[in-house]
Write a protein that holds these residues in place. Structure first.
Motif, mmCIF file in Angstrom:
data_model
loop_
_atom_site.group_PDB
_atom_site.id
_atom_site.type_symbol
_atom_site.label_atom_id
_atom_site.label_comp_id
_atom_site.label_asym_id
_atom_site.label_seq_id
_atom_site.Cartn_x
_atom_site.Cartn_y
_atom_site.Cartn_z
ATOM 1 N N TYR A 345 48.554 26.485 -8.532
ATOM 2 C CA TYR A 345 49.080 25.839 -9.729
ATOM 3 C C TYR A 345 49.323 24.380 -9.387
ATOM 4 C CZ TYR A 345 51.355 25.876 -14.309
ATOM 5 O OH TYR A 345 51.668 25.654 -15.628
ATOM 6 N N GLY A 346 48.301 23.534 -9.636
ATOM 7 C CA GLY A 346 48.402 22.139 -9.231
ATOM 8 C C GLY A 346 48.580 22.052 -7.726
ATOM 9 N N PRO A 347 49.598 21.345 -7.248
ATOM 10 C CA PRO A 347 49.801 21.195 -5.801
ATOM 11 C C PRO A 347 50.462 22.409 -5.151
ATOM 12 C CG PRO A 347 51.527 20.037 -6.972
ATOM 13 C CD PRO A 347 50.576 20.550 -8.031
ATOM 14 N N VAL A 348 50.837 23.409 -5.948
ATOM 15 C CA VAL A 348 51.578 24.573 -5.448
ATOM 16 C C VAL A 348 50.644 25.769 -5.266
ATOM 17 C CG1 VAL A 348 53.326 26.290 -6.051
ATOM 18 C CG2 VAL A 348 53.778 23.867 -6.433
ATOM 19 N N THR A 349 50.784 26.440 -4.131
ATOM 20 C CA THR A 349 50.144 27.737 -3.927
ATOM 21 C C THR A 349 51.230 28.782 -3.759
ATOM 22 O OG1 THR A 349 48.095 26.904 -2.934
ATOM 23 C CG2 THR A 349 48.748 29.140 -2.361
ATOM 24 N N LEU A 350 51.151 29.851 -4.561
ATOM 25 C CA LEU A 350 52.060 30.986 -4.451
ATOM 26 C C LEU A 350 51.238 32.180 -3.976
ATOM 27 C CD1 LEU A 350 54.819 32.389 -4.950
ATOM 28 C CD2 LEU A 350 53.983 32.911 -7.261
ATOM 29 N N ILE A 351 51.577 32.684 -2.809
ATOM 30 C CA ILE A 351 50.915 33.865 -2.267
ATOM 31 C C ILE A 351 51.881 35.036 -2.367
ATOM 32 C CG2 ILE A 351 50.039 34.936 -0.150
ATOM 33 C CD1 ILE A 351 48.843 32.228 0.579
ATOM 34 N N THR A 352 51.459 36.060 -3.092
ATOM 35 C CA THR A 352 52.280 37.250 -3.291
ATOM 36 C C THR A 352 51.737 38.372 -2.417
ATOM 37 O OG1 THR A 352 52.837 36.638 -5.556
ATOM 38 C CG2 THR A 352 53.063 38.953 -4.971
ATOM 39 N N LEU A 353 52.604 38.944 -1.591
ATOM 40 C CA LEU A 353 52.249 40.057 -0.723
ATOM 41 C C LEU A 353 52.874 41.347 -1.248
ATOM 42 C CD1 LEU A 353 52.791 38.409 2.793
ATOM 43 C CD2 LEU A 353 50.662 38.590 1.484
ATOM 44 N N ASP A 354 52.292 42.466 -0.835
ATOM 45 C CA ASP A 354 52.857 43.767 -1.175
ATOM 46 C C ASP A 354 53.542 44.333 0.064
ATOM 47 O OD1 ASP A 354 53.520 46.218 -2.167
ATOM 48 O OD2 ASP A 354 51.478 47.023 -2.175
ATOM 49 N N SER A 355 54.864 44.329 0.045
ATOM 50 C CA SER A 355 55.644 44.831 1.174
ATOM 51 C C SER A 355 56.069 46.278 0.976
ATOM 52 C CB SER A 355 56.883 43.946 1.383
ATOM 53 O OG SER A 355 57.723 43.958 0.227
ATOM 54 N N SER A 356 55.396 46.998 0.083
ATOM 55 C CA SER A 356 55.829 48.348 -0.302
ATOM 56 C C SER A 356 55.793 49.339 0.839
ATOM 57 C CB SER A 356 54.945 48.893 -1.430
ATOM 58 O OG SER A 356 55.031 48.091 -2.579
ATOM 59 N N ASN A 357 54.805 49.206 1.741
ATOM 60 C CA ASN A 357 54.616 50.230 2.754
ATOM 61 C C ASN A 357 53.832 49.660 3.922
ATOM 62 O OD1 ASN A 357 54.884 53.200 3.374
ATOM 63 N ND2 ASN A 357 52.674 52.978 3.596
ATOM 64 N N GLY A 358 54.202 50.116 5.130
ATOM 65 C CA GLY A 358 53.539 49.620 6.322
ATOM 66 C C GLY A 358 52.810 50.714 7.075
ATOM 67 N N ASP A 359 53.065 50.768 8.372
ATOM 68 C CA ASP A 359 52.437 51.745 9.251
ATOM 69 C C ASP A 359 53.273 53.019 9.238
ATOM 70 O OD1 ASP A 359 51.434 53.268 11.326
ATOM 71 O OD2 ASP A 359 51.330 51.620 12.766
ATOM 72 N N ASP A 360 52.751 54.077 8.630
ATOM 73 C CA ASP A 360 53.522 55.312 8.488
ATOM 74 C C ASP A 360 53.810 55.990 9.822
ATOM 75 O OD1 ASP A 360 53.662 55.080 5.720
ATOM 76 O OD2 ASP A 360 51.756 56.118 5.427
#
Length: 584
Positions: A345-360
């Motif tokens: 968004y213009g000069p801004v980068t927003l990176i959204t991660l999914d932290s819901s689940n990792g290594d079971d």
């Protein structure tokens, strides 16, 4: 209203929108008189089999279930989405661009369980959700309308109107396209988390413990006299006030770091979310694009039993997938889409991660010990995983382009709440949490390496901040659900402050510990924990650099001298404004 939005609604439900202004009624009459005239503006028009009624025909009565809201803006395009209860096509008219006909699609994933129907018609439906539905019946399945408008100019505001035959709802607002990537522009956005909407929020006040600092104790402890104290307004009232303040700030976009709804698999909770965002209580999303992250609650609940079982997680994802149009990540599993993504968004980068689940297989690498990631088709976030490799690539690219980088996900890595205890199944009183945010610390090395300015998270339902190696971490909590302290009363001795690295301990700030309540007898006059959001402003500084200003804001319920709330709210900010110079 945000960017001059004027979403004027008059629904079939006679209990809604009784206070429409006379000027809005005048606009409604004028617009209704010209509805569905032949022709369009100077753009092209699409068509479909479910066309609008021909002249002389009468459209079936149509209820607009979700007002138009904005998704996936770029510098040349944006999507407008709305939901109705009939399959009649609607029309999007963008001033100076053209007229576009929608293609309604039945969304079977947005259905209701028996317990939800019982709630709608039960005695405890205090908020009157779906009060117009016939006794014993479920609301009709909705139809989704999605129109992608392309060929727009960057950083430009457009007026738009959605016309829906058979409905008495007139929908007018405006949207603004993003500046071109890298353009030196000022950007303002808001971050919220943990509103956890549900119909039960009406007439439900949450626990409101105060810091023990005022009685000579540790600031992160809780005053025992406030263990059973309740917040003076219910969750619905607090969140509605919060949304109104957010609209007043006129942000370019709205980030939500997870837990949008109480139960991701429960349709009533999503309906409640849209009442606040694009419905009878506000039209914030009609002019402000939403960029959401999945929280644990977006993976939760099945009406036939199960909390984080694979059927519950997949049912929840189907509802999530039905509402959001987000940039693609091209994951190997189609159910990875819309779980992690990048926005420029213009000069801004927003990176959204999914932290819901990792290594079971390893609790120390997993944020939710109840989710089976393989069976539920939830991506791992750990080093070497598909999501990790994607994040490395996107962070490196954003840094190379000189973007001001923000990262959003749900589980706060460096907090002091109960979800910041080490990951494990022994239980919170034994200093382990089965939904810990600590495993997300694995990303800190990437954030430092690629110059991430701030990380926006939630989960602990605390408003708190730490700085570590130049990265600014926020739990932006308190949007509209819990107003927690670091521990669960009456046991408050497991606050994991000593789990923080030394630098994070030295820079730590929280609303619970650092904004003490100030009372005049029974009247609260300042301080304390209240519903709010984090405002982020990105401003050009000099020829190449940027200044980032992060301000936590909140709505303060005004009281009379007897300690009774007046129904009015003051708009305030906490005394914790963080300014960062970002060199490019």
């Amino acid at each position: 209203m945000t960017r001059g939005a004027a979403m004027l609604a008059r629904h079939h439900n006679p209990t809604e929108n009784k206070c429409m202004k006379k000027t809005a009624l005048a606009s409604l009459i004028v617009a209704a008189s010209s509805l569905w005239l032949a022709g369009c503006l100077d753009g092209s028009s699409s068509s479909n089999d479910n066309a609008a009624p021909a002249p002389g025909e009468t459209a079936p009565d149509t209820r607009v279930r979700v007002l138009p809201y904005l998704q996936n803006p770029t510098d040349t395009a944006i999507s407008v989405i709305w939901f109705t209860d009939t399959d009649v096509a609607g029309e999007l008219v963008v001033e100076g661009v053209g007229s576009f006909t929608s293609e309604p699609e039945l969304v079977e994933a947005l259905g209701y369980g028996d317990s939800e129907v019982e709630y709608i018609h039960g005695e405890r439906n205090f908020g009157g959700i779906h009060a117009d539905v016939a006794a014993g019946q479920a609301p009709a399945l909705p139809y989704r309308h999605v129109v992608r408008v392309e060929g727009l100019s960057a950083a430009t505001t457009y007026e738009y109107q959605v016309r829906q035959p058979g409905s008495e709802t007139l929908m007018e607002a405006q949207f603004t396209t993003a500046p071109a990537v890298g353009e030196r522009a000022s950007i303002r956005f808001l971050a919220m988390s943990d509103m956890e909407t549900e119909p039960e929020s009406t007439e439900k006040n949450v626990a409101w413990g105060a810091s023990a600092l005022v009685i000579g104790g540790d600031k992160l402890a809780t005053d025992p006299a406030t263990y059973d104290r309740l917040y003076p307004v219910d969750q619905t009232t607090g969140y509605r006030a919060n949304i109104q303040y957010a609209m007043e700030r006129q942000p370019d976009f709205w980030a939500i770091a997870g837990d949008l709804v109480e139960k991701g698999g429960r349709q009533l909770d999503w309906d409640e979310f849209w009442r606040h965002a694009a419905g009878e209580w506000s039209d914030f999303a009609s002019s402000t694009p939403i960029f959401p992250a999945l929280g644990n609650h977006e993976n939760y609940w099945h009406p036939e039993g199960g909390s984080y079982t694979p059927p519950a997680v997949m049912r929840s994802y189907d509802k999530w997938n039905s509402y959001w149009e987000l940039p693609r990540n091209y994951g190997t599993d189609e159910r990875y889409e819309k779980r992690y993504y990048r926005v420029d968004y213009g000069p801004v980068t927003l990176i959204t991660l999914d932290s819901s689940n990792g290594d079971d297989s390893d609790p120390l690498k997993d944020t939710n010990l109840a989710i089976d990631g393989v069976q539920s088709r939830v991506p791992d976030f750990n080093r070497g995983s598909e999501q990790w490799n994607w994040a490395v690539s996107e962070l490196a690219d954003a840094q190379a382009k000189g973007q001001v980088i923000f990262v959003q996900f749900h589980h706060m890595p460096f907090g002091t709440g109960v979800h910041s205890l080490p990951s494990g199944s022994a239980g919170i009183p034994n200093n382990e949490d089965n939904q810990s945010g600590q495993p997300m610390r694995i990303y800190h090395e990437l954030f430092e390496r690629y110059g991430v300015t701030a990380v926006l998270a939630g989960h602990d339902e605390l408003l708190e901040y730490v700085q570590l190696d130049g990265v600014h971490y926020w739990d932006v909590g308190f949007a509209g659900d819990g107003l927690r302290g670091p521990g669960y009363a009456p046991t408050t001795d497991y606050v994991p402050f000593n789990q923080l690295p030394t630098e994070a301990q030295e820079t730590h700030w929280s609303a619970h510990g650092d904004a003490p309540e100030i009372w005049n007898g029974n009247q609260l006059i300042d301080g304390g924990k209240h519903y709010g959001f984090l405002e982020v402003e990105v401003r050009p500084a000099g020829s190449h650099d940027y200044e980032v200003i992060m301000t936590p804001r909140y709505v303060f319920p005004l009281m009379d001298e007897q300690g009774e709330v007046t129904g009015e709210f003051a708009h305030r900010q906490y005394n914790k404004v963080v300014r960062v110079q970002v060199q490019r």
